[in-house]
Design a protein around this motif. Sequence first.
Motif, PDB file in Angstrom:
ATOM      1  N   GLY A  54      88.658  -1.522 -42.478  1.00 58.71           N
ATOM      2  CA  GLY A  54      87.684  -0.650 -41.815  1.00 58.71           C
ATOM      3  C   GLY A  54      88.212  -0.081 -40.518  1.00 58.71           C
ATOM      4  O   GLY A  54      87.959   1.087 -40.194  1.00 58.71           O
ATOM      5  N   GLU A  55      88.947  -0.912 -39.769  1.00 62.08           N
ATOM      6  CA  GLU A  55      89.561  -0.409 -38.535  1.00 62.08           C
ATOM      7  C   GLU A  55      90.531   0.724 -38.839  1.00 62.08           C
ATOM      8  O   GLU A  55      90.566   1.734 -38.140  1.00 62.08           O
ATOM      9  N   ARG A  56      91.318   0.540 -39.898  1.00 59.58           N
ATOM     10  CA  ARG A  56      92.269   1.591 -40.260  1.00 59.58           C
ATOM     11  C   ARG A  56      91.544   2.879 -40.635  1.00 59.58           C
ATOM     12  O   ARG A  56      91.909   3.967 -40.174  1.00 59.58           O
ATOM     13  N   ALA A  57      90.500   2.759 -41.457  1.00 62.05           N
ATOM     14  CA  ALA A  57      89.775   3.955 -41.897  1.00 62.05           C
ATOM     15  C   ALA A  57      89.131   4.679 -40.722  1.00 62.05           C
ATOM     16  O   ALA A  57      89.207   5.916 -40.616  1.00 62.05           O
ATOM     17  N   LEU A  58      88.510   3.919 -39.818  1.00 60.93           N
ATOM     18  CA  LEU A  58      87.882   4.556 -38.659  1.00 60.93           C
ATOM     19  C   LEU A  58      88.931   5.155 -37.727  1.00 60.93           C
ATOM     20  O   LEU A  58      88.735   6.249 -37.184  1.00 60.93           O
ATOM     21  N   TYR A  59      90.035   4.453 -37.540  1.00 65.35           N
ATOM     22  CA  TYR A  59      91.098   4.974 -36.682  1.00 65.35           C
ATOM     23  C   TYR A  59      91.617   6.306 -37.224  1.00 65.35           C
ATOM     24  O   TYR A  59      91.802   7.275 -36.477  1.00 65.35           O
ATOM     25  N   HIS A  60      91.814   6.369 -38.527  1.00 67.10           N
ATOM     26  CA  HIS A  60      92.328   7.594 -39.128  1.00 67.10           C
ATOM     27  C   HIS A  60      91.267   8.688 -39.195  1.00 67.10           C
ATOM     28  O   HIS A  60      91.601   9.869 -39.307  1.00 67.10           O
ATOM     29  N   ALA A  61      89.994   8.307 -39.125  1.00 66.40           N
ATOM     30  CA  ALA A  61      88.931   9.307 -39.050  1.00 66.40           C
ATOM     31  C   ALA A  61      88.815   9.888 -37.639  1.00 66.40           C
ATOM     32  O   ALA A  61      88.499  11.066 -37.469  1.00 66.40           O
ATOM     33  N   LEU A  62      89.075   9.049 -36.633  1.00 63.73           N
ATOM     34  CA  LEU A  62      88.936   9.491 -35.252  1.00 63.73           C
ATOM     35  C   LEU A  62      90.133  10.302 -34.775  1.00 63.73           C
ATOM     36  O   LEU A  62      90.003  11.178 -33.920  1.00 63.73           O
ATOM     37  N   TYR A  63      91.312  10.019 -35.316  1.00 68.96           N
ATOM     38  CA  TYR A  63      92.542  10.690 -34.893  1.00 68.96           C
ATOM     39  C   TYR A  63      93.261  11.219 -36.143  1.00 68.96           C
ATOM     40  O   TYR A  63      93.135  10.651 -37.219  1.00 68.96           O
ATOM     41  N   PRO A  64      94.061  12.265 -35.986  1.00 72.28           N
ATOM     42  CA  PRO A  64      94.826  12.738 -37.151  1.00 72.28           C
ATOM     43  C   PRO A  64      96.063  11.881 -37.389  1.00 72.28           C
ATOM     44  O   PRO A  64      97.190  12.381 -37.457  1.00 72.28           O
ATOM     45  N   ALA A  65      95.849  10.547 -37.496  1.00 75.13           N
ATOM     46  CA  ALA A  65      96.966   9.602 -37.634  1.00 75.13           C
ATOM     47  C   ALA A  65      97.526   9.651 -39.054  1.00 75.13           C
ATOM     48  O   ALA A  65      96.789   9.441 -40.017  1.00 75.13           O
ATOM     49  N   LEU A  73      95.203   9.963 -29.527  1.00 77.95           N
ATOM     50  CA  LEU A  73      95.170  11.359 -29.951  1.00 77.95           C
ATOM     51  C   LEU A  73      96.538  12.006 -29.772  1.00 77.95           C
ATOM     52  O   LEU A  73      97.044  12.693 -30.675  1.00 77.95           O
ATOM     53  N   ALA A  74      97.171  11.758 -28.634  1.00 80.97           N
ATOM     54  CA  ALA A  74      98.488  12.341 -28.386  1.00 80.97           C
ATOM     55  C   ALA A  74      99.526  11.780 -29.344  1.00 80.97           C
ATOM     56  O   ALA A  74     100.374  12.517 -29.867  1.00 80.97           O
ATOM     57  N   ARG A  75      99.475  10.490 -29.593  1.00 85.78           N
ATOM     58  CA  ARG A  75     100.413   9.868 -30.538  1.00 85.78           C
ATOM     59  C   ARG A  75     100.239  10.476 -31.934  1.00 85.78           C
ATOM     60  O   ARG A  75     101.222  10.764 -32.626  1.00 85.78           O
ATOM     61  N   ALA A  76      98.998  10.676 -32.354  1.00 84.91           N
ATOM     62  CA  ALA A  76      98.758  11.265 -33.671  1.00 84.91           C
ATOM     63  C   ALA A  76      99.270  12.709 -33.720  1.00 84.91           C
ATOM     64  O   ALA A  76      99.860  13.125 -34.725  1.00 84.91           O
ATOM     65  N   LEU A  77      99.074  13.459 -32.644  1.00 84.66           N
ATOM     66  CA  LEU A  77      99.576  14.837 -32.602  1.00 84.66           C
ATOM     67  C   LEU A  77     101.100  14.868 -32.657  1.00 84.66           C
ATOM     68  O   LEU A  77     101.690  15.815 -33.180  1.00 84.66           O
ATOM     69  N   SER A  78     101.757  13.812 -32.165  1.00 84.07           N
ATOM     70  CA  SER A  78     103.216  13.795 -32.133  1.00 84.07           C
ATOM     71  C   SER A  78     103.834  13.656 -33.515  1.00 84.07           C
ATOM     72  O   SER A  78     105.059  13.787 -33.656  1.00 84.07           O
ATOM     73  N   PHE A  79     103.017  13.402 -34.531  1.00 79.34           N
ATOM     74  CA  PHE A  79     103.523  13.352 -35.908  1.00 79.34           C
ATOM     75  C   PHE A  79     104.302  14.623 -36.233  1.00 79.34           C
ATOM     76  O   PHE A  79     105.321  14.576 -36.939  1.00 79.34           O
ATOM     77  N   ASN A  80     103.825  15.761 -35.737  1.00 79.46           N
ATOM     78  CA  ASN A  80     104.491  17.038 -35.991  1.00 79.46           C
ATOM     79  C   ASN A  80     105.730  17.127 -35.098  1.00 79.46           C
ATOM     80  O   ASN A  80     105.684  17.574 -33.972  1.00 79.46           O
TER      81      ASN A  80
END
Length: 344
Positions: free
Chosen positions: A31-42, A253-260
Amino acid sequence: MAAKTNAGRFFEDYAIGQVIDHAVPRTVSGGERALYHALYPARHALASSDAFAQACGLPAAPIDELAAFHVVFGKTVPDVSLNAVANLGYAEGRWLRPVWPGDTLRSASEVIGLKQNSNGKTGVVYVRTVGRNQRDEAVMEYCRWVMVRKHDLDAPAPETVLPDLKPALDPQDLVVPQGLDFSAYDFTLAGEPHRWGDYEVGETIDHVDGVTIEEAEHMMATRLWQNTAKVHFDATLREDGRRLIYGGHVISLARALSFNGLANAQTIVGLNGGAHANPCFAGDTVRAWSEVLDKAETDAPGVGAIRLRLVATKGGAPFELKGEDGKYRPDVLLDLDYWALMPL
């Protein structure tokens, strides 16, 4: 009748060497993973896919390392930063072993530094926090320092003690997850072809995308981590009537954006330092850029370490960090220095 509610600790309530065991252990799940990925574009593959993680030598996909950090951090808030004016910085952060669904995390902090400010109304508290799992194994540790209000302005100032903290972790300080093996790494499934050898020290990367922060999302995220800091929820605490965005929300949020541009910087293993340079509020559009600061090889097969500066902004031009006066530009929200692992 004695009061049963807790107003939190103030600056005069801390003492060097004091150890605080923080309340409410938390069992994490998918559940933590699902919510984390819902909150950020991880989207980093190692924390997204059991199959990908198993192909890299792990038994399953671990919980995102920043999600685990937020759980450990959130426990500390009622005891360390409930009455904080600001969270000032981080140092010597290490992820010591992965956190798996089903693990139960708890936290304890030791006071390692104190310094009353010249105004006599606030002081800076330095703590070293360790997060442990249900087997009493340390999963992470980090230092942070916060500016905390005094309750009794007449309380004497403590002796100033400033901890000697490393400006950055040495590569030898980093702990590679047991079994991690990138020798058969699937770059197609990971999302980008760029490997450790493709990055050069001094290189800068504009991560292009932006995300506008919503009020409800940041409050949901902060509640998810059981972070009770009043400034994130109570709009009456600030003269401008605005809720301050939890700094960890900006980090994720910044870490997730850094995927690109850094899709293969799969997992964070070290936190060298960090500053929340300016406040962030709902309605701000967060963008990010990175700079490669250092590189190192590891003993794990196919695994390299890369040291990165991650900068989050609210609309400023990329690669502009500080002004001529040496201070952070007003559009800079976050300056984070970390080590990540990447395929060679």
